[in-house]
Design a protein around this motif. Structure first.
Motif, short mmCIF file in Angstrom:
data_model
loop_
_atom_site.label_atom_id
_atom_site.label_comp_id
_atom_site.label_asym_id
_atom_site.label_seq_id
_atom_site.Cartn_x
_atom_site.Cartn_y
_atom_site.Cartn_z
N GLU A 208 -5.79 7.16 -1.03
CA GLU A 208 -5.80 5.92 -0.25
C GLU A 208 -6.43 4.78 -1.04
O GLU A 208 -5.92 3.65 -1.04
CB GLU A 208 -6.55 6.11 1.08
CG GLU A 208 -5.87 7.03 2.06
CD GLU A 208 -4.44 6.63 2.37
OE1 GLU A 208 -4.15 5.42 2.43
OE2 GLU A 208 -3.59 7.52 2.53
N HIS B 157 -8.39 9.10 5.64
CA HIS B 157 -8.54 7.73 5.18
C HIS B 157 -10.02 7.40 5.09
O HIS B 157 -10.81 7.88 5.90
CB HIS B 157 -7.84 6.76 6.14
CG HIS B 157 -6.35 6.83 6.03
ND1 HIS B 157 -5.63 7.96 6.36
CD2 HIS B 157 -5.44 5.92 5.59
CE1 HIS B 157 -4.34 7.73 6.14
NE2 HIS B 157 -4.20 6.51 5.68
N HIS C 26 0.84 -1.21 0.00
CA HIS C 26 0.00 0.00 0.00
C HIS C 26 0.88 1.26 0.00
O HIS C 26 0.64 2.18 -0.78
CB HIS C 26 -0.93 -0.04 1.22
CG HIS C 26 -1.65 1.25 1.47
ND1 HIS C 26 -2.92 1.50 1.03
CD2 HIS C 26 -1.25 2.38 2.13
CE1 HIS C 26 -3.28 2.72 1.38
NE2 HIS C 26 -2.29 3.27 2.07
N GLU C 27 1.90 1.26 0.84
CA GLU C 27 2.80 2.41 0.88
C GLU C 27 3.52 2.59 -0.46
O GLU C 27 3.71 3.71 -0.93
CB GLU C 27 3.84 2.26 2.00
CG GLU C 27 3.25 2.27 3.41
CD GLU C 27 2.47 3.54 3.71
OE1 GLU C 27 2.95 4.63 3.33
OE2 GLU C 27 1.38 3.45 4.29
N HIS D 261 1.41 4.42 -2.86
CA HIS D 261 1.49 5.89 -2.73
C HIS D 261 2.68 6.41 -3.50
O HIS D 261 2.63 7.43 -4.15
CB HIS D 261 1.66 6.29 -1.26
CG HIS D 261 0.39 6.25 -0.47
ND1 HIS D 261 -0.74 6.91 -0.88
CD2 HIS D 261 0.08 5.66 0.70
CE1 HIS D 261 -1.71 6.71 0.02
NE2 HIS D 261 -1.23 5.96 0.98
ZN LIG Z 1 -2.13 5.21 2.73
#
Ligand SMILES: [Zn+2]
Length: 412
Positions: free
Chosen positions: A355, A399, A277-278, A281
């Motif tokens: 997100e 989020h 997930h990071e 980004h």
């Molecule tokens: Zn995030």
């Protein structure tokens, strides 16, 4: 001395307070109304106890935020209409001049704000966080953090302020453009030095040594075509039980940092999903876009300040008899957030969109199911509410709400 601008400012302040109180009240009622039962989608994953702890924690923090709001407004009014800024200006202008006057005035305002904020910070950490068993900080760490932050503020802040005030005085009508360029350069420099020079002042970073996890993470990095200058574990447990994972730096100084609290709770496949997930980004350039947006916004604000700084009505309307560049700068940063508060929902919306995008990336490069189970653990461990008020969430949340986020992942 009140003028039309005074009333515009007071109206904006009133609007901000009303909105914040109304949203807080909605959040509290909504969370309490859903306290009795774990929401359907989570019934087999989260115990009623944990759900109720999250509800109580959310309510306690939201209630305390309204105390914070009252203090914030009192300080703002004291500095402006209460004559606080005027008094400090008279005190320093009688003793110092030029750049030293400017630095002294700005540091006095910062000091007053910090002193007022201190009891709130103590209460938050040693009462609220402690009551919910999140606090791991001792008073000693709290004080040493405070001293380090103050020292850093002085060491970094003084030259930066001197440079900004000098540019404001010397660069003529386009000073704001010079200040903006300087400000952007300084922020980029900070991004480069933060991971290697500043963060280690507050935490210990050791290379990740869990061989199995390291293998997984490295395989993920290869799969995503990502190079970093290292995987580190940070001793987040020194201060708090909250867990997290993040990324810092750019180019060759990119580091991946896991909180020890995160590693102790998640299985390797879940850590991998969180990291994916990071990476999402990063791959979607969210950080760069955010920085670009902040730079563009600060250019707009500085250009506006360039206009205001010669306007008598701006100073008079905010309780200052006669303006100068330092007072203009201070008033602008004190009063600005009251007007920009209305941008909050827009920024939250953009952040939630990022997100979702990072979640889709994680689902494609790791496992959506593992990310869901990691998220559920994190919601539980952080006592984040699963049942936020929809409007409160729409306005503030960076989020997406848990249920929506997980629904998206399960359909990915
Ligand atoms: Zn995030």
């Amino acid at each position: 001395m009140l003028n039309t601008f005074s009333f515009a400012f007071l109206a904006a302040l009133l609007l901000m307070c009303a909105l914040r109180l109304w949203l807080a009240q909605r959040q509290i009622s909504h969370v309490i109304a859903h306290r009795g039962r774990v929401p359907a989608g989570f019934a087999d994953r989260i115990e009623l106890d944990a759900h109720q702890k999250a509800a109580d924690y959310t309510v306690a923090r939201t209630r305390f935020d309204t105390v914070g709001l009252a203090v914030e407004v009192a300080v703002l009014l004291a500095f402006t209409f209460g004559g606080g800024l005027q008094t400090l200006h008279e005190f320093w202008s009688g003793r110092l001049d030029g750049l030293t006057y400017g630095v002294a005035l700005i540091f006095s305002v910062a000091l007053v704000s910090a002193v007022v904020d201190l009891p709130l910070a103590l209460y938050r950490q040693f009462v609220i966080e402690a009551n919910f068993d999140f606090n791991r900080m001792t008073l000693k760490i709290f004080i040493s953090d405070l001293l380090k932050q103050a020292a850093l503020g002085i060491v970094i802040g003084t030259p930066v302020l001197l440079a900004v005030l000098w540019l404001m005085d010397r660069m003529g009508d386009l000073w704001w453009l010079h200040v903006w360029l300087f400000w952007c350069a300084f922020n980029l420099l900070l991004l480069f030095i933060y991971p290697t020079w500043i963060a280690p002042l507050f935490n210990k970073f050791v290379p990740l040594d869990d061989a199995q996890l390291k293998m997984r993470v490295e395989a993920l990095l290869v799969r995503c075509g990502f190079t970093s200058s290292g995987l580190f574990v940070m001793d987040g447990s020194r201060r708090s039980r909250h867990g997290n994972a993040y990324f810092t730096g750019f180019g060759k100084t990119k580091r991946i940092v896991f909180f020890d609290t995160l590693l102790s709770r998640l299985r390797p496949v879940e850590v991998e999903a969180v990291l994916a997930h990071e990476l999402g980004h990063f791959k979607h350039r969210h950080v760069l876009k955010r920085i670009g947006m902040l730079f563009a916004m600060s250019l707009g604000f500085l250009a506006l300040l360039g206009q205001l700084i010669d306007a008598e009505w701006f100073f008079n309307g905010l309780g200052v008899a006669a303006g100068n560049t330092v007072l203009g700068l201070l008033l602008f940063f004190l009063v600005g957030p009251v007007f920009t508060f209305l941008l909050t929902p827009l920024l939250s919306l953009l952040s939630r969109r990022d997100e979702f995008q990072a979640d889709r990336y994680a689902a494609a490069h790791a496992s959506a199911g593992d990310l869901v189970s990691a998220l559920v653990k994190l919601y539980e461990d952080n006592a984040a509410t699963l049942t936020p008020d929809p409007l409160h969430s729409l306005f503030y949340d960076s989020h997406p709400p848990a249920a929506l986020r997980i629904a998206h992942l399960q359909s990915a």
